[in-house]
Write an enzyme that holds these catalytic residues in place. Structure first.
Site, PDB file in Angstrom:
ATOM      1  N   ALA A  79       0.863   4.221  -3.626  1.00  0.00           N
ATOM      2  CA  ALA A  79       1.524   4.548  -2.344  1.00  0.00           C
ATOM      3  C   ALA A  79       2.796   5.438  -2.717  1.00  0.00           C
ATOM      4  O   ALA A  79       3.286   6.412  -1.771  1.00  0.00           O
ATOM      5  CB  ALA A  79       2.141   3.389  -1.552  1.00  0.00           C
ATOM      6  N   LYS A 108       0.287  -4.579   4.461  1.00  0.00           N
ATOM      7  CA  LYS A 108      -0.482  -5.328   3.451  1.00  0.00           C
ATOM      8  C   LYS A 108       0.895  -5.647   2.357  1.00  0.00           C
ATOM      9  O   LYS A 108       1.737  -4.841   2.233  1.00  0.00           O
ATOM     10  CB  LYS A 108      -1.572  -4.469   2.543  1.00  0.00           C
ATOM     11  CG  LYS A 108      -1.039  -3.388   2.153  1.00  0.00           C
ATOM     12  CD  LYS A 108      -2.217  -2.486   1.480  1.00  0.00           C
ATOM     13  CE  LYS A 108      -1.879  -1.488   0.752  1.00  0.00           C
ATOM     14  NZ  LYS A 108      -0.965  -1.561  -0.378  1.00  0.00           N
ATOM     15  N   LYS A 118      -1.844   3.508  -0.987  1.00  0.00           N
ATOM     16  CA  LYS A 118      -0.367   2.926  -0.990  1.00  0.00           C
ATOM     17  C   LYS A 118      -0.244   1.944  -2.469  1.00  0.00           C
ATOM     18  O   LYS A 118      -1.149   1.316  -2.904  1.00  0.00           O
ATOM     19  CB  LYS A 118       0.160   2.039   0.318  1.00  0.00           C
ATOM     20  CG  LYS A 118      -0.310   3.050   1.613  1.00  0.00           C
ATOM     21  CD  LYS A 118       0.755   4.147   1.454  1.00  0.00           C
ATOM     22  CE  LYS A 118       0.477   4.996   2.572  1.00  0.00           C
ATOM     23  NZ  LYS A 118       1.169   6.427   2.273  1.00  0.00           N
ATOM     24  N   ASP A 119       0.964   1.645  -2.711  1.00  0.00           N
ATOM     25  CA  ASP A 119       1.482   0.686  -3.804  1.00  0.00           C
ATOM     26  C   ASP A 119       0.771  -0.651  -3.665  1.00  0.00           C
ATOM     27  O   ASP A 119       0.687  -1.014  -2.473  1.00  0.00           O
ATOM     28  CB  ASP A 119       2.875   1.002  -3.827  1.00  0.00           C
ATOM     29  CG  ASP A 119       3.421   0.508  -5.286  1.00  0.00           C
ATOM     30  OD1 ASP A 119       2.435  -0.034  -6.053  1.00  0.00           O
ATOM     31  OD2 ASP A 119       4.327   0.991  -5.912  1.00  0.00           O
ATOM     32  N   LYS A 120       0.568  -1.276  -4.729  1.00  0.00           N
ATOM     33  CA  LYS A 120       0.300  -2.618  -4.693  1.00  0.00           C
ATOM     34  C   LYS A 120       1.597  -3.504  -4.487  1.00  0.00           C
ATOM     35  O   LYS A 120       1.601  -4.532  -3.776  1.00  0.00           O
ATOM     36  CB  LYS A 120      -0.385  -3.078  -5.963  1.00  0.00           C
ATOM     37  CG  LYS A 120      -1.088  -4.674  -5.906  1.00  0.00           C
ATOM     38  CD  LYS A 120      -1.665  -4.881  -7.038  1.00  0.00           C
ATOM     39  CE  LYS A 120      -1.948  -6.423  -6.984  1.00  0.00           C
ATOM     40  NZ  LYS A 120      -2.810  -6.824  -8.050  1.00  0.00           N
TER      41      LYS A 120
END
Length: 729
Positions: A129, A314, A343-345
């Site tokens: 992300a 999330k 998007k980033d985790k």
């Protein structure tokens, strides 16, 4: 030998003990003792090269910077997508952040307890992300039976399948329960057929029963079980224009038996032919163009045209992982979801999505299920079309950098009365510099994978050189440790046995399993490896060459700044249309201008307008020493004659342009003591005396920096932080 020693496993591979004090696997088709020293030195050189930094240490500003850490908590990294109209997709970001964060009490969770957020594209992700919509890697379709049937029934079904195979009988039948909702029944039918193609489901309303498909049993007597399963998945998908090819078969009588069976059982739907390719004969099955269409009532046709937009929040989930779960819960395919960017985790993220064939009401009904997995859906409304990848202006970031300290920090600094004042000065200088001058627009390490011992750009280089076998070997390079995935990869490199490795590979590793299944069917030679790559979605295949080109781009930027300085030079490429904020990947050559000597002397252009090309077959290269560098760099990797097309893998890289610099917009920052206190809030060029509320006499709490800013799409927040801090955050 000084560089390493060998430990033989078998005639196919050996382990090389490197200077890193660990055993690394090197698999070869054959090996002789005379080649050991040469091979070991080559391998160690490859390891040394793969450990090179992905992001060069070349900056645009000369401030000192400072040390600190990010992502100590999930709430320290919040990403909110900015839509194509310049609006945050969640206008109540602060309220939603608090609600989403509290659902898992992430304030108690440190980064050490989380999985690594980014793996190479060969694993689970493409860009994060952090970087907007530069690439996408869709995951293969999957259905979670434990979600659709419930854990107990799912386990009972698994046991039923084992019993079928053990007792070799087709007379058994299992009830999956009663399902009053027709959508739920449809989900059950699709999920069971996808997971177990050899089963057939029967509805005796409202009950669903399952038994073995007799057609599968008959076909599995003629071909392998894997081929029978794949064929039934192909039939069940009913994708018009698609085809399925069985493995090579030189026995004409056997091929005739297969033709007769397929014609008898599926003749109205498919047609079959035997084709000869490279002296090998195989049966190819195609769906008939005029095959009997699937009957749909008016309600089903209307549902096919339904699109529902929503905002997804999330937490600690990759975008594709979240989509996979939602697809299983809703009974649709992951490909029915569209989005503007990955998007980033390891973050709380907000992004727009559109799902096909799901009404707003159905999506709302599933909201509570999603929340249990760290997802919240909001702003649900019907729309008329899906989202397109890249249809966003950028991302807004709310970041927290903790435990600030100067470079060269020692314990004596912590007791200094002036340490906070000095550190405040360092931070303000750094942030103001980046606000005014921007930062070098590198691709972040997520682009290359931060976990794999052989990174994705190495795989991409092998593919561009059309070394499909070498690319497969690199793809299956294992990590250290004995986790199931690494064990399966190590087993493949050591034995060349794709079938056994497939049995060891975790079911969650969809890409690895697709590759191994193809290698098992077509072999591990050049043809088989090409088929293995073709088994992956195109956007997954093309990510690897893109990763290689991204590494070259990063190195080119460092060379350009080091050799030509921070002024626009003759031969540089610039973007002339100011109204377009981000020219990357436009491929519109007339808008790319080559700086003349007179323009250099008159300083017509600024460094912010300078572009560098991503290597490809349609881009123009700078007409100065940077252009020469590109040619030499590609030549060094054996790509001096590369057309950036790999026909056998259906890959074509036209190339694109990326601005040398990026700029954070609407930047605000605040310093505060870790122990509490509001601290000093700063925006733009606001001045402060460096005194912080909440700071105590004598030894003081570490400082925390809060940053809020916007970035254009395809720019990395971690790279912006890197320029501010002058270190990897």
């Amino acid at each position: 030998m000084s560089s390493g020693v060998f430990k033989f496993l078998d005639t196919r591979c050996f382990l090389c003990y490197s200077a890193e004090s660990r055993w690394d696997t090197l698999a070869l088709l054959s090996i002789t003792r005379q080649k050991q020293e040469k091979l070991c030195s080559i391998y160690l050189k490859m390891k040394e090269d793969s450990d090179e930094t992905n992001v060069p240490e070349c900056f645009i500003s000369d401030h000192e910077g400072f040390l600190g850490s990010i992502k100590n908590f999930i709430k320290d990294f919040v990403v909110t997508e900015i839509d194509i109209n310049g609006q945050y997709v969640n206008t109540a970001a602060e309220t939603q952040t608090s609600a989403c964060a509290s659902s898992h009490k992430h304030s108690e969770t440190t980064a050490d307890s989380l999985e690594n957020s980014h793996q190479s594209a060969s694993q689970e992700t493409g860009d994060s992300a952090d970087c907007g919509a530069d690439a996408t890697i869709p995951s293969p379709c999957s259905f979670d039976l434990s979600v659709i049937l419930g854990q107990a029934v799912s386990e009972e079904l698994e046991q039923f399948v084992l019993t079928l195979k053990d007792e070799n009988t087709s007379k058994q039948e299992l009830s999956l329960g009663h399902f009053s909702d027709k959508h739920h029944r449809a989900n059950v039918h699709r999920a069971v057929r996808h997971r177990f193609p050899f089963l057939m489901t029967v509805t005796i309303q409202p009950e669903i029963r399952v038994r073995e498909d007799p057609d599968y049993r008959e076909l599995s007597q003629l071909v392998s079980e894997d081929e029978a399963e794949d064929f039934f998945r192909f039939i069940d998908a009913k994708v018009r224009g698609s085809s399925y090819t069985f493995g090579p078969d030189d026995n004409k009588e056997h091929r005739t038996a297969v033709h007769h069976f397929l014609s008898r059982r599926f003749g109205k739907l498919v047609e079959t032919k035997s084709f000869v390719d490279q002296a090998k004969t195989a049966i190819t099955v195609r769906l008939r163009e005029q095959g009997r269409p699937k009957k749909r009532n008016a309600e089903e046709r209307k549902e096919e045209e339904v699109y529902t937009a929503f905002v997804l929040c999330k937490e600690n989930l990759e975008t594709l992982e979240a989509i996979s779960y939602m697809a299983a819960a809703l009974g649709v395919l992951p490909s029915d979801f569209t989005y503007a960017g990955i998007k980033d985790k390891r973050a709380i993220t907000y992004q727009s999505m559109v799902v096909k064939k799901v009404s707003p009401q159905r999506l709302r009904e599933k909201s509570s299920e999603f929340e249990s997995r760290g997802m919240r859906v909001s702003q649900i409304l019907p729309v008329s079309e899906p989202l397109r990848l890249g249809r966003l202006q950028g991302n807004h970031f709310d970041l927290v950098v903790r435990d600030l300290r100067p470079h060269g920090f020692s314990d004596t600094h912590s007791s200094s009365k002036n340490s906070h004042s000095q550190l405040t000065t360092l931070v303000k200088e750094a942030v103001e510099n980046v606000k005014a001058r921007g930062f070098v627009n590198y691709y972040g390490p997520q682009r290359f994978g931060t976990v794999q011992s052989v990174q994705s750009d190495r795989v991409g280089l092998a593919l561009l050189k059309e070394d499909v076998v070498g690319a497969v070997r690199l793809f299956f390079t294992p990590e250290e440790g004995d986790d199931p995935q690494s064990q399966a990869k190590r087993h493949f490199l050591q034995t060349d046995n794709a079938k056994e490795s497939l049995a060891l590979m975790p079911s969650s590793k969809a890409r690895e399993r697709l590759m191994l299944r193809a290698l098992n069917r077509y072999g591990t030679g050049p043809d088989g490896c090409a088929q293995a790559w073709l088994s992956l979605p195109h956007s997954t295949r093309v990510f690897y060459p893109h990763a290689y080109c991204s590494r070259v781009w990063n190195e080119a930027v460092a060379h350009r700044l080091t050799s030509l300085g921070h002024r626009v030079r003759r031969g540089d490429l610039v973007w002339r249309q100011e109204e377009s904020k981000n020219p990357e990947c436009t491929g519109d050559l007339p808008q790319i201008h080559v700086v003349t000597e007179q323009e250099e002397q008159e300083e017509v252009f600024s460094l912010r307008q300078v572009l560098l090309p991503m290597p490809g077959n349609t881009v123009k290269y700078p007409e100065n020493s940077t252009g020469t560098w590109f040619k030499e760099r590609l030549s060094r990797d054996g790509l001096n004659n590369c057309r950036f097309r790999v026909g056998s893998l259906k890959l074509n890289l036209p190339g694109c342009y990326r601005p040398l610099l990026a700029t954070p917009h609407n930047l605000r920052y605040q310093l505060s003591p870790a122990g509490g206190g509001r601290g000093e809030e700063m925006e733009g060029s606001s001045q402060g005396d460096g005194q912080l509320n909440g700071a105590s006499e004598g030894k003081q709490d570490p400082l925390t920096l809060t940053l809020n800013f916007d970035l254009d799409s395809s720019c990395y927040a971690t790279i912006c932080l890197r320029e501010i801090m002058k270190c990897d955050p």
